[in-house]
Write a protein that holds these residues in place. Structure first.
Motif, short mmCIF file in Angstrom:
data_model
loop_
_atom_site.label_atom_id
_atom_site.label_comp_id
_atom_site.label_asym_id
_atom_site.label_seq_id
_atom_site.Cartn_x
_atom_site.Cartn_y
_atom_site.Cartn_z
N THR A 154 43.67 42.92 43.06
CA THR A 154 44.93 43.63 43.99
C THR A 154 44.70 44.88 43.84
OG1 THR A 154 45.96 43.35 41.74
CG2 THR A 154 46.03 41.35 42.81
N VAL A 155 43.84 45.72 43.33
CA VAL A 155 43.84 47.15 43.37
C VAL A 155 43.55 47.39 44.71
CG1 VAL A 155 42.98 49.03 42.48
CG2 VAL A 155 43.60 47.41 40.78
N PRO A 156 44.10 48.40 45.56
CA PRO A 156 43.70 49.05 46.76
C PRO A 156 42.28 49.43 46.98
CG PRO A 156 45.64 50.17 46.13
CD PRO A 156 45.16 49.46 44.81
N LYS A 157 41.68 48.91 48.04
CA LYS A 157 40.38 49.34 48.57
C LYS A 157 40.33 50.48 49.04
CE LYS A 157 39.99 44.39 47.54
NZ LYS A 157 41.20 43.92 47.09
N PRO A 167 53.43 48.90 44.22
CA PRO A 167 52.37 47.78 44.39
C PRO A 167 52.35 46.89 45.39
CG PRO A 167 52.50 47.74 42.19
CD PRO A 167 53.62 48.69 42.53
N THR A 168 51.67 46.35 46.24
CA THR A 168 51.93 45.86 47.23
C THR A 168 52.42 44.37 46.80
OG1 THR A 168 50.17 46.54 48.72
CG2 THR A 168 50.67 44.35 49.17
N GLU A 169 51.91 43.75 45.77
CA GLU A 169 52.46 42.65 45.02
C GLU A 169 54.00 42.75 44.85
OE1 GLU A 169 49.75 44.29 41.76
OE2 GLU A 169 49.83 44.46 43.68
N PRO A 214 47.22 37.21 45.35
CA PRO A 214 46.34 35.94 45.51
C PRO A 214 46.10 35.09 44.37
CG PRO A 214 45.44 37.63 46.82
CD PRO A 214 46.44 38.06 45.78
N ARG A 215 45.79 33.57 44.54
CA ARG A 215 45.77 32.71 43.60
C ARG A 215 44.89 31.72 44.03
NH1 ARG A 215 49.54 28.03 41.44
NH2 ARG A 215 49.00 27.93 39.22
N PRO A 216 43.59 32.07 44.08
CA PRO A 216 42.55 31.37 44.72
C PRO A 216 42.05 30.06 43.86
CG PRO A 216 41.67 33.46 44.16
CD PRO A 216 43.25 33.52 43.85
N ASP A 217 42.46 30.22 42.62
CA ASP A 217 42.06 29.13 41.75
C ASP A 217 42.78 27.98 41.71
OD1 ASP A 217 43.81 31.08 40.66
OD2 ASP A 217 43.84 30.37 38.62
N PHE A 276 42.94 37.01 52.18
CA PHE A 276 42.89 37.91 53.60
C PHE A 276 44.23 38.55 54.01
CE2 PHE A 276 42.92 37.65 58.19
CZ PHE A 276 41.72 38.30 58.43
N ALA A 277 45.29 37.92 53.66
CA ALA A 277 46.63 38.68 54.25
C ALA A 277 47.08 39.60 53.10
CB ALA A 277 47.67 37.37 54.24
N PHE A 278 46.64 39.29 51.97
CA PHE A 278 47.09 40.34 50.86
C PHE A 278 46.34 41.73 51.20
CE2 PHE A 278 46.90 42.89 47.19
CZ PHE A 278 48.09 42.73 46.35
N ASP A 279 45.08 41.69 51.45
CA ASP A 279 44.31 42.77 51.39
C ASP A 279 44.55 43.45 52.97
OD1 ASP A 279 42.70 42.19 49.39
OD2 ASP A 279 40.80 41.62 50.41
#
Length: 690
Positions: free
Chosen positions: A34-37, A179-181, A209-212, A227-230
């Motif tokens: 979740t950290v910015p790229k 933070p975006t979250e 995101p919670r892909p698990d 995808f949407a979070f990034d």
């Protein structure tokens, strides 16, 4: 420096990587996602200076190897360093003003820390590190904090000429140094808050995101996709840069208009149609109540179709009452009390089900609605008819035949609203409604799986022009709900609303628009075949499970175009079902408990079982939350729902390969099988439901 290594290239078999620690380390690394790229910023581990933390502006972050022995500490420090670099890049020519970077990064990391799970915070409690102490002591930068200023400067070695922020920077920090979250859960109400153990909100999802988790909860709410979070996180960086360059207000207005124009493009809407964002679908109902009040001098009656399958606060909102105890702008209010400035109205509620819990026929619903319209017409009142397309259980009403009958009535003062909040509609459906002069309510958080709480009204050209001509203002109490910027600039009625911007709403809509865009980029042939494949499989799977009973039959939709024409509104995409144990339907409380267990890791309850059972118990399965529905006249129960969401299609098309697309659809079908097996596992261990 030969002892410096890029962090992702380092792996030494220390105790940190022992079996008992691996799951913890994996969880920390997932949160690091979740950290910015940021391009061209290297994260380097130093073994020669194991306690160093250094920010090299615009180049790198150097972190001592000793930090990596405390992964949560390393995560906090790296999150601070990356945020600092993000603001430094945004400064452009004003690189000497690094106090902005210090203040913004400190504010972001303070919020980031508060969003950590409780057990992670406990690992930091007894640590004596500069950044951790600043966070825990809630110390803010100001003119008197010279020592603090020096401590933060020590990270990057650049001297601040000033400690205070420029006036023009203050709204940028206030709105975007988050933070975006956090932004994705702000500007709604308390239902978006997350618990401190599992980091889930009331709807069982996260603002990151919670892909698990297997996610088939689009009838209620979904965790934001990677995808949407990034994409949305990248937008935050762009907004910071543009705000510093062009000014906060201009940047924000441009962003809001861009989002609306993107929606117009996606649904092929006329430029004359107006869009109003709202924090939620219920807020959209409140906006409708306000709009109808200012455009009609007559007494008003709202006729609410599907009152038992719309949002729980809609009835209160239509009567001009508070529907929660806080507003989207975070004002404390008292639920169910009148909002200042609203007139008294009548409300006729027409539920889908009768007192025995049985679904009414289409003809019966049409007649009830028609009778309500005639009664209200004869009273000389203005009618606001709220139709449903589709409900939380997948139904529509009234029928097209009813609308034709309605059109034969003379001297009818009426405005039709289409509740399209599930947005299980194609662009042609929305265009069809708008061309008839109907107002359409939508959300980006149901079918399209954007973050919860992004609602909008779409108003047709005729209504837009009518409101533009009105010189009345909106009810005064709405200043606690909406900012002037939420409403069209050409409308006089909203001039007395509050200043400010609801960035939470904007960012949630950005994520939703991202999902819409990639869904419609899937070729229509594969999209529709994928929808039918998936939905047929869900339907068959529920009917084959002896412990599940669908509440839908083989009914046809109450509204349809030609049967030869495929449309998402003409196929069932929400599958609600009762749950049975020993041939008895579960009680409301047990259904709600099962829903929570299904969305949780239960592996610790099955120690000593086979690996297959442990893996099944551990799998988190997020489906539509419980809705109270009578099983019979005497038995109260509730249903759960498995639903098709846009991501089932768009994430299957990620490789843009036909054979992989259908394989990916099948993989998600297998997740349905696992979800139903986990329901059975819970039922076979009834102590879990006690």
């Amino acid at each position: 420096m030969t002892n410096n290594i890029l962090i992702e290239n380092q792996y030494k078999r220390t105790s940190l990587f022992e079996k008992e620690n691996v799951n913890y380390l994996v969880r920390i690394l997932k949160r690091f996602n979740t950290v910015p790229k940021i391009n061209n910023i290297n994260i380097i581990t130093s073994t020669s200076e194991p306690t160093v933390f250094k920010i090299v502006p615009n180049k790198s972050i150097i972190i001592g190897s000793s930090f990596l022995n405390k992964p949560i500490l390393a995560l906090v420090y790296l999150r601070y360093g990356i945020e600092w670099q993000l603001w430094y890049k945004a400064l452009n020519a004003e690189k000497k003003d690094v106090v902005l970077c210090d203040i913004a990064a400190l504010e972001v990391i303070r919020i980031f820390y508060n969003l950590l799970p409780k057990n992670d915070k406990e690992k930091l409690e007894n640590l004596d590190y500069v950044l951790i102490n600043l966070i825990k002591n809630d110390i803010y930068l100001n003119a008197e904090s010279s020592l603090l200023n020096e401590e933060l400067q020590s990270f990057h070695g650049m001297k601040n000429s000033k400690i205070e922020l420029k006036e023009s920077w203050k709204p940028i920090v206030e709105n975007l140094a988050k933070p975006t979250e956090y932004m994705l859960m702000s500007g709604g109400d308390l239902r978006l808050n997350i618990d401190e153990i599992h980091l889930l909100n009331k709807y069982g999802c996260r603002p990151f995101p919670r892909p698990d988790a297997f996610t088939f909860a689009s009838s209620t709410a979904s965790s934001v996709s990677n995808f949407a979070f990034d994409k949305t996180d990248k937008v935050r960086s762009i907004l910071i840069r543009n705000s510093l360059k062009k000014g906060f207000q201009e940047t924000t207005i441009e962003f809001s208009e861009l989002l609306k124009n993107n929606l117009r493009h996606i649904f092929k809407l006329n430029e004359e149609c107006e869009i109003i964002f709202s924090p939620s679908g219920t807020d959209s109902s409140l906006q409708i109540a306000a709009i109808t009040q200012i455009i009609s001098d007559k007494e008003i009656t709202h006729i609410l179709v599907a009152s038992d399958e719309t949002g729980s606060g809609v009835a209160a909102a239509l009567k001009g009452c508070h529907f929660e105890n806080t507003t989207a702008l975070n004002y404390p209010i008292k639920k169910d009390t009148k909002i200042e400035g609203f007139r008294d109205v009548d409300l006729i509620q027409i539920p889908f089900r009768d007192e025995n819990g049985a679904l009414k026929s289409s003809a019966q619903l049409d007649q009830e609605v028609f009778d309500a319209v005639i009664k209200t017409k004869n009273q000389g009142r203005h009618i606001v008819l709220h139709t449903m397309d589709q409900s939380k259980l997948g139904y529509q009403s009234p029928s097209d035949e009813f609308i034709k009958k309605l059109n034969t009535l003379e001297d009818l003062s009426i405005q039709i609203i289409v509740d399209g909040s599930q947005l299980r509609l194609d662009p042609k459906d929305i265009q069809n409604y708008l061309n008839k002069g109907y107002i359409v309510t939508i959300t980006g958080s149901k079918f399209f799986t954007g973050p919860p709480y992004c609602g909008a009204l779409i108003l047709p050209q005729s209504v837009n022009k009518l409101i533009q001509s009105v010189k009345n203002t909106l009810p005064k109490g709405l200043t606690q709900y909406y900012n002037r910027s939420d409403w069209p600039t050409s409308w006089f009625c909203s001039t007395e609303l509050s200043d400010g911007y609801n960035y939470g709403s904007y960012m949630r809509w950005n994520a939703a628009v991202v999902e819409m865009d990639r869904y419609y980029k899937t070729p229509i042939l594969y999209r529709n075949m994928g929808i039918e494949m998936f939905c047929n499989f869900v339907d068959d799977s529920i009917k084959e499970a002896t412990f599940l009973q669908p509440i839908y039959g083989d009914e046809t939709k109450t509204k349809s175009y030609s049967s030869k024409e495929f449309g998402i509104r003409n196929i069932r995409t929400i599958f609600p079902f009762f749950i049975f144990k020993n041939n008895e339907v579960l009680s409301v409380d047990k259904v709600k408990k099962l829903y929570t267990l299904l969305n949780s890791d239960l592996s610790d309850q099955f120690e000593g079982s086979s690996l297959e059972i442990i893996r099944l118990a551990a799998q988190k399965c997020h489906i539509g939350q419980a809705v109270n529905v009578k099983y019979t006249n005497e038995i109260e129960s509730a249903i759960l729902r498995i639903s098709l969401g846009a991501r089932v299609i768009s994430e299957s098309w990620v490789n843009r390969d036909i054979s992989l697309f259908f394989r990916n659809i099948e993989l998600q079908m297998s997740q349905i099988t696992i979800t139903i097996k986990k329901i059975e596992l819970i039922l076979n261990n009834p102590e879990l439901l006690d």
